[in-house]
Each structure stands twice: as C-alpha cells, then as structure tokens.
Scaffold this motif. Structure first.
Motif, PDB file in Angstrom:
ATOM      1  N   ARG A 126       0.822  -1.215   0.000  1.00 43.86           N
ATOM      2  CA  ARG A 126       0.000   0.000   0.000  1.00 43.86           C
ATOM      3  C   ARG A 126       0.858   1.268   0.000  1.00 43.86           C
ATOM      4  NH1 ARG A 126      -5.204   0.570   3.980  1.00 43.86           N
ATOM      5  NH2 ARG A 126      -6.042   2.504   3.094  1.00 43.86           N
ATOM      6  N   PRO A 127       0.820   2.070  -1.073  1.00 43.78           N
ATOM      7  CA  PRO A 127       1.651   3.273  -1.122  1.00 43.78           C
ATOM      8  C   PRO A 127       1.063   4.417  -0.292  1.00 43.78           C
ATOM      9  CG  PRO A 127       0.382   3.058  -3.136  1.00 43.78           C
ATOM     10  CD  PRO A 127       0.090   1.828  -2.327  1.00 43.78           C
ATOM     11  N   LEU A 128       1.956   5.251   0.242  1.00 40.95           N
ATOM     12  CA  LEU A 128       1.571   6.450   0.969  1.00 40.95           C
ATOM     13  C   LEU A 128       1.923   7.651   0.094  1.00 40.95           C
ATOM     14  CD1 LEU A 128       0.708   8.080   3.483  1.00 40.95           C
ATOM     15  CD2 LEU A 128       3.038   7.797   4.350  1.00 40.95           C
ATOM     16  N   VAL A 129       0.914   8.449  -0.244  1.00 47.09           N
ATOM     17  CA  VAL A 129       1.079   9.572  -1.168  1.00 47.09           C
ATOM     18  C   VAL A 129       0.647  10.854  -0.471  1.00 47.09           C
ATOM     19  CG1 VAL A 129       0.439  10.531  -3.417  1.00 47.09           C
ATOM     20  CG2 VAL A 129       0.594   8.041  -3.117  1.00 47.09           C
ATOM     21  N   VAL A 130       1.440  11.909  -0.631  1.00 49.10           N
ATOM     22  CA  VAL A 130       1.110  13.220  -0.078  1.00 49.10           C
ATOM     23  C   VAL A 130       1.050  14.232  -1.218  1.00 49.10           C
ATOM     24  CG1 VAL A 130       1.755  15.047   1.537  1.00 49.10           C
ATOM     25  CG2 VAL A 130       2.272  12.656   2.093  1.00 49.10           C
ATOM     26  N   ASP A 131      -0.063  14.947  -1.302  1.00 52.13           N
ATOM     27  CA  ASP A 131      -0.256  15.994  -2.309  1.00 52.13           C
ATOM     28  C   ASP A 131      -0.188  17.343  -1.601  1.00 52.13           C
ATOM     29  OD1 ASP A 131      -1.037  17.626  -4.404  1.00 52.13           O
ATOM     30  OD2 ASP A 131      -3.149  17.040  -4.345  1.00 52.13           O
ATOM     31  N   LEU A 132       0.862  18.112  -1.872  1.00 53.14           N
ATOM     32  CA  LEU A 132       1.059  19.419  -1.252  1.00 53.14           C
ATOM     33  C   LEU A 132       0.471  20.513  -2.142  1.00 53.14           C
ATOM     34  CD1 LEU A 132       4.767  19.004  -0.062  1.00 53.14           C
ATOM     35  CD2 LEU A 132       2.684  18.741   1.313  1.00 53.14           C
ATOM     36  N   CYS A 133      -0.194  21.506  -1.535  1.00 52.16           N
ATOM     37  CA  CYS A 133      -0.873  22.586  -2.270  1.00 52.16           C
ATOM     38  C   CYS A 133      -1.959  21.989  -3.162  1.00 52.16           C
ATOM     39  CB  CYS A 133       0.109  23.405  -3.094  1.00 52.16           C
ATOM     40  SG  CYS A 133       1.512  24.065  -2.169  1.00 52.16           S
ATOM     41  N   THR A 134      -2.858  21.252  -2.545  1.00 49.70           N
ATOM     42  CA  THR A 134      -3.815  20.435  -3.308  1.00 49.70           C
ATOM     43  C   THR A 134      -4.882  21.238  -4.035  1.00 49.70           C
ATOM     44  OG1 THR A 134      -5.106  18.394  -3.172  1.00 49.70           O
ATOM     45  CG2 THR A 134      -5.482  20.028  -1.447  1.00 49.70           C
ATOM     46  N   GLY A 135      -5.189  22.474  -3.581  1.00 48.86           N
ATOM     47  CA  GLY A 135      -6.214  23.264  -4.257  1.00 48.86           C
ATOM     48  C   GLY A 135      -7.567  22.581  -4.201  1.00 48.86           C
ATOM     49  N   SER A 136      -8.127  22.284  -5.359  1.00 48.10           N
ATOM     50  CA  SER A 136      -9.420  21.599  -5.442  1.00 48.10           C
ATOM     51  C   SER A 136      -9.343  20.136  -5.046  1.00 48.10           C
ATOM     52  CB  SER A 136      -9.969  21.693  -6.869  1.00 48.10           C
ATOM     53  OG  SER A 136      -9.130  20.963  -7.760  1.00 48.10           O
ATOM     54  N   GLY A 137      -8.114  19.625  -4.874  1.00 50.24           N
ATOM     55  CA  GLY A 137      -7.939  18.206  -4.581  1.00 50.24           C
ATOM     56  C   GLY A 137      -7.802  17.345  -5.817  1.00 50.24           C
ATOM     57  N   ALA A 138      -7.583  17.976  -6.971  1.00 49.88           N
ATOM     58  CA  ALA A 138      -7.595  17.243  -8.243  1.00 49.88           C
ATOM     59  C   ALA A 138      -6.585  16.105  -8.282  1.00 49.88           C
ATOM     60  CB  ALA A 138      -7.332  18.219  -9.397  1.00 49.88           C
ATOM     61  N   ILE A 139      -5.337  16.390  -7.910  1.00 52.17           N
ATOM     62  CA  ILE A 139      -4.310  15.342  -7.991  1.00 52.17           C
ATOM     63  C   ILE A 139      -4.569  14.259  -6.958  1.00 52.17           C
ATOM     64  CG2 ILE A 139      -1.862  14.829  -7.719  1.00 52.17           C
ATOM     65  CD1 ILE A 139      -1.223  17.579  -8.856  1.00 52.17           C
ATOM     66  N   ALA A 140      -4.853  14.664  -5.721  1.00 55.53           N
ATOM     67  CA  ALA A 140      -5.111  13.679  -4.663  1.00 55.53           C
ATOM     68  C   ALA A 140      -6.297  12.793  -5.011  1.00 55.53           C
ATOM     69  CB  ALA A 140      -5.350  14.393  -3.339  1.00 55.53           C
ATOM     70  N   ALA A 141      -7.355  13.386  -5.565  1.00 58.55           N
ATOM     71  CA  ALA A 141      -8.539  12.611  -5.949  1.00 58.55           C
ATOM     72  C   ALA A 141      -8.198  11.615  -7.051  1.00 58.55           C
ATOM     73  CB  ALA A 141      -9.650  13.548  -6.411  1.00 58.55           C
ATOM     74  N   SER A 142      -7.378  12.040  -8.004  1.00 57.87           N
ATOM     75  CA  SER A 142      -6.994  11.136  -9.091  1.00 57.87           C
ATOM     76  C   SER A 142      -6.178   9.960  -8.578  1.00 57.87           C
ATOM     77  CB  SER A 142      -6.190  11.904 -10.147  1.00 57.87           C
ATOM     78  OG  SER A 142      -6.988  12.888 -10.761  1.00 57.87           O
ATOM     79  N   VAL A 143      -5.249  10.236  -7.649  1.00 62.96           N
ATOM     80  CA  VAL A 143      -4.462   9.145  -7.071  1.00 62.96           C
ATOM     81  C   VAL A 143      -5.374   8.172  -6.332  1.00 62.96           C
ATOM     82  CG1 VAL A 143      -2.657   8.542  -5.421  1.00 62.96           C
ATOM     83  CG2 VAL A 143      -2.359  10.534  -6.916  1.00 62.96           C
ATOM     84  N   ALA A 144      -6.282   8.706  -5.523  1.00 65.23           N
ATOM     85  CA  ALA A 144      -7.178   7.852  -4.741  1.00 65.23           C
ATOM     86  C   ALA A 144      -8.045   6.981  -5.643  1.00 65.23           C
ATOM     87  CB  ALA A 144      -8.043   8.713  -3.830  1.00 65.23           C
ATOM     88  N   ARG A 145      -8.505   7.547  -6.759  1.00 59.94           N
ATOM     89  CA  ARG A 145      -9.373   6.786  -7.665  1.00 59.94           C
ATOM     90  C   ARG A 145      -8.597   5.772  -8.491  1.00 59.94           C
ATOM     91  NH1 ARG A 145     -14.533   7.784  -8.412  1.00 59.94           N
ATOM     92  NH2 ARG A 145     -15.469   9.770  -7.728  1.00 59.94           N
ATOM     93  N   GLU A 146      -7.407   6.152  -8.938  1.00 59.85           N
ATOM     94  CA  GLU A 146      -6.690   5.335  -9.904  1.00 59.85           C
ATOM     95  C   GLU A 146      -5.673   4.381  -9.278  1.00 59.85           C
ATOM     96  OE1 GLU A 146      -5.523   7.358 -13.562  1.00 59.85           O
ATOM     97  OE2 GLU A 146      -6.698   9.099 -12.910  1.00 59.85           O
ATOM     98  N   VAL A 147      -5.429   4.560  -7.970  1.00 63.76           N
ATOM     99  CA  VAL A 147      -4.556   3.616  -7.260  1.00 63.76           C
ATOM    100  C   VAL A 147      -5.331   3.117  -6.036  1.00 63.76           C
ATOM    101  CG1 VAL A 147      -2.250   3.203  -6.338  1.00 63.76           C
ATOM    102  CG2 VAL A 147      -2.610   5.061  -7.974  1.00 63.76           C
ATOM    103  N   PRO A 148      -6.306   2.251  -6.240  1.00 62.79           N
ATOM    104  CA  PRO A 148      -7.114   1.776  -5.112  1.00 62.79           C
ATOM    105  C   PRO A 148      -6.235   1.154  -4.033  1.00 62.79           C
ATOM    106  CG  PRO A 148      -8.058   1.069  -7.217  1.00 62.79           C
ATOM    107  CD  PRO A 148      -6.699   1.642  -7.527  1.00 62.79           C
ATOM    108  N   GLY A 149      -6.509   1.504  -2.803  1.00 58.42           N
ATOM    109  CA  GLY A 149      -5.716   0.989  -1.696  1.00 58.42           C
ATOM    110  C   GLY A 149      -4.615   1.924  -1.254  1.00 58.42           C
ATOM    111  N   ALA A 150      -4.308   2.962  -2.042  1.00 58.49           N
ATOM    112  CA  ALA A 150      -3.297   3.933  -1.630  1.00 58.49           C
ATOM    113  C   ALA A 150      -3.811   4.742  -0.445  1.00 58.49           C
ATOM    114  CB  ALA A 150      -2.954   4.864  -2.783  1.00 58.49           C
ATOM    115  N   THR A 151      -2.901   5.089   0.459  1.00 58.51           N
ATOM    116  CA  THR A 151      -3.210   6.016   1.539  1.00 58.51           C
ATOM    117  C   THR A 151      -2.803   7.403   1.060  1.00 58.51           C
ATOM    118  OG1 THR A 151      -2.826   4.363   3.246  1.00 58.51           O
ATOM    119  CG2 THR A 151      -2.718   6.662   3.923  1.00 58.51           C
TER     120      THR A 151
END
Length: 306
Positions: A126-151
């Motif tokens: 399970r990968p741990l990903v941090v999105d800094l300066c997320t704004g609308s959350g676009a990048i974080a949301a994409s990671v969460a959707r496209e890498v199921p199981g990622a924290t």
C-alpha cells in the motif's frame, strides 16, 4: 412568428447566447452555450443538440437562468465556476469561486504520481502519497481513484480552497490537512512513497494571458519573487522531509523554471534545511505541448540540515 423566431425555442436561445459569447471573445462560444444549457436543463450535451434540432421550447424561468449565466460567462467568468464542476482525468470535481481551476497539463503531473504509486503498490504493497498545495484536490482525488488501496494525504493552506478540496476528497477517503505545506504533517516525515505538488509558481508581475485565468485566486498562482520560486523551494524541502529513501517527488512548475528547479534539487537550499544531494535521478518532463512543465526526482538517503 415562425418556430425559429420563437425566443423560447432552445435553438433560438443557443444562437443568442452564442452571439453574446462570441462578441465577448470567448474561445468556444457555441460549445459554452450548449454547456450552460446542459447545466440549466439538467441534460447531456447530446440531448441539448437533439432538442435544439427538434425545435423544443423551454420555459421562461429556464430562459432567464440561461441568459443570466451567459451574461456572467461574457464577463469571462470561468465556465466551470458557473456550472460548479469540472473533469480532471477520470474524476468529476466540484469547483467554484475561491479555488484554482485544474488545468489539462496538470493531468500529466498527476499521471506521473500515479505511475510512481502503482510501482510501489506492485512491489511493496500500500503506497503512501502526499499531495502538497492540493487546491481543489484534483491530484489527490486522481491518485485515490486510480490507485485503489493507496493512503492519500492532501495539504492546503487556504481555507476557501480547502472547502472545495474537502467536498471532493472526503468521499474518497483522502485525509485533508488545512495547513502550510512547508511544515505540514510532520508525523509522516520519512515515510511517504510519493510526494506530488502543483504549487503556486507564477513569477511576480506576470499577468496570465487568458482572461479566465485572472479569476484564479492569487494565492494559488504566484510563487513569490521575480522567478516565482519561493513556494516551489519550500515545497521541495517538504518533499525531502516527507519522503523515504527511494521515494518519488513530482512537481509542476513554469516552463521558465526548468534549470532553477534542477539546480535546487541538485544543490539544495541551506537556508531552509534542504541539503545538496537529497535528490537523484532528476528529470524534467514535458507537457502535452512539449513544454518543460514538471520535474521528477528520487529521494536519496541523505540527511536534511537541522
């Protein structure tokens, strides 16, 4: 009065809206008119096209709503602010005034972070990903959707932007931190597999060419200083702090900052604790138009300057 002259037929309304937007130099006036009609009528673009051809009428209240939105669009209010949503990669996002609108070029940046997270998932779990300066959350949301199981953790300092990020990220199980990217989530220091960021990076004094881009919040645009590098420098130091050895850093930047970012990651910035040699494999990559717009690097086992 013929059907085509009826002001309440959808086709007549689309034509008048298109003329208004064309006069305001909107790039895609007919497409924007159809999108606004789709929003008002709760229908798809395909249904709007079919209804317009068939001579369908709409009620006066809907006509007023469409005209009101068209006038706002003619002042170059971003289309996404008027409809309340946008699409980023495979994710629909809620957006509005006070949040930076994600751009198509950032989809490639998100893709690099997703690729790095998937590599971790395939090899170590399970990968741990941090999105800094997320704004609308676009990048974080994409990671969460496209890498199921990622924290996934996302950081945003602006409370107004964070409101939109929460709306987009809470349903996906992403942990949002309303905090400064320079000091956020110290409990994750040395443990992140991927740190990704689309920080403010526009050099001070540069006025965005596109009228709609001038509606973006200034906090999300300007990186600080004549070269725009103050915030990217702080974000790079946070990435070095958060990443484990072997972890991947992905950062979007201006096309004029390729050498500055490379030099920063290679030689560090001692005044903020970023030692030389904390990153290796530094590679600037291009966006879909061939411009150098983001850099990928791998964290070494070097120590931060305390």
């Amino acid at each position: 009065m013929t059907e085509n002259a009826d002001p309440l037929t959808l086709e007549s309304l689309l034509r008048s809206t298109t003329e208004l937007l064309r006069a305001a130099d909107v790039d895609s006036p007919r497409a924007d008119a159809e999108t606004l009609a789709s929003h008002v009528l709760g229908a798809s673009r395909g249904e709007i096209t079919a209804w317009a051809v068939s001579g369908r009428r709409i009620d006066p209240v809907q006509s007023v709503d469409l005209r009101r939105l068209a006038i706002s669009r003619s002042t170059r209010t971003p289309l996404q602010y008027l409809t309340g949503n946008t699409t980023f990669r495979t994710t629909d996002l809620a957006v509005g005034h006070g949040v930076f609108l994600p751009r198509p070029e950032t989809e490639v940046v998100a893709g690099a972070a997703i690729e790095a997270a998937r590599a971790v998932q395939h090899s170590a779990g399970r990968p741990l990903v941090v999105d800094l300066c997320t704004g609308s959350g676009a990048i974080a949301a994409s990671v969460a959707r496209e890498v199921p199981g990622a924290t996934v953790h996302a950081v945003e300092a602006d409370p107004e932007a964070a409101w939109w990020a929460a709306a987009n990220l809470d349903p996906l199980g992403v942990t949002l931190h309303v905090d400064d990217a320079a000091t956020a989530v110290p409990e994750l220091d040395g443990s992140a597999d991927v740190v990704v960021s689309n920080p403010p990076y526009v050099p001070d004094g540069r006025i965005p060419a596109q009228a709609e881009a001038r509606r973006d919040p200034k906090l999300a645009l300007y990186g600080g200083g004549a070269d725009g590098m103050r915030v990217p420098t702080l974000v790079s130091a946070s990435a070095a702090r958060l990443l484990r050895p072997g972890g991947t850093f992905v950062m979007e930047h201006d096309e004029t900052q390729e050498e500055l970012v490379t030099r920063l990651l290679r030689h560090g910035a001692e005044e903020i604790g970023l030692a030389a040699g904390l990153f290796a494999g530094i590679e600037t990559r291009t966006d879909l138009t061939g411009r150098p717009r983001y850099t990928v690097a791998v964290r070494t086992d070097g120590r931060m300057i305390r």
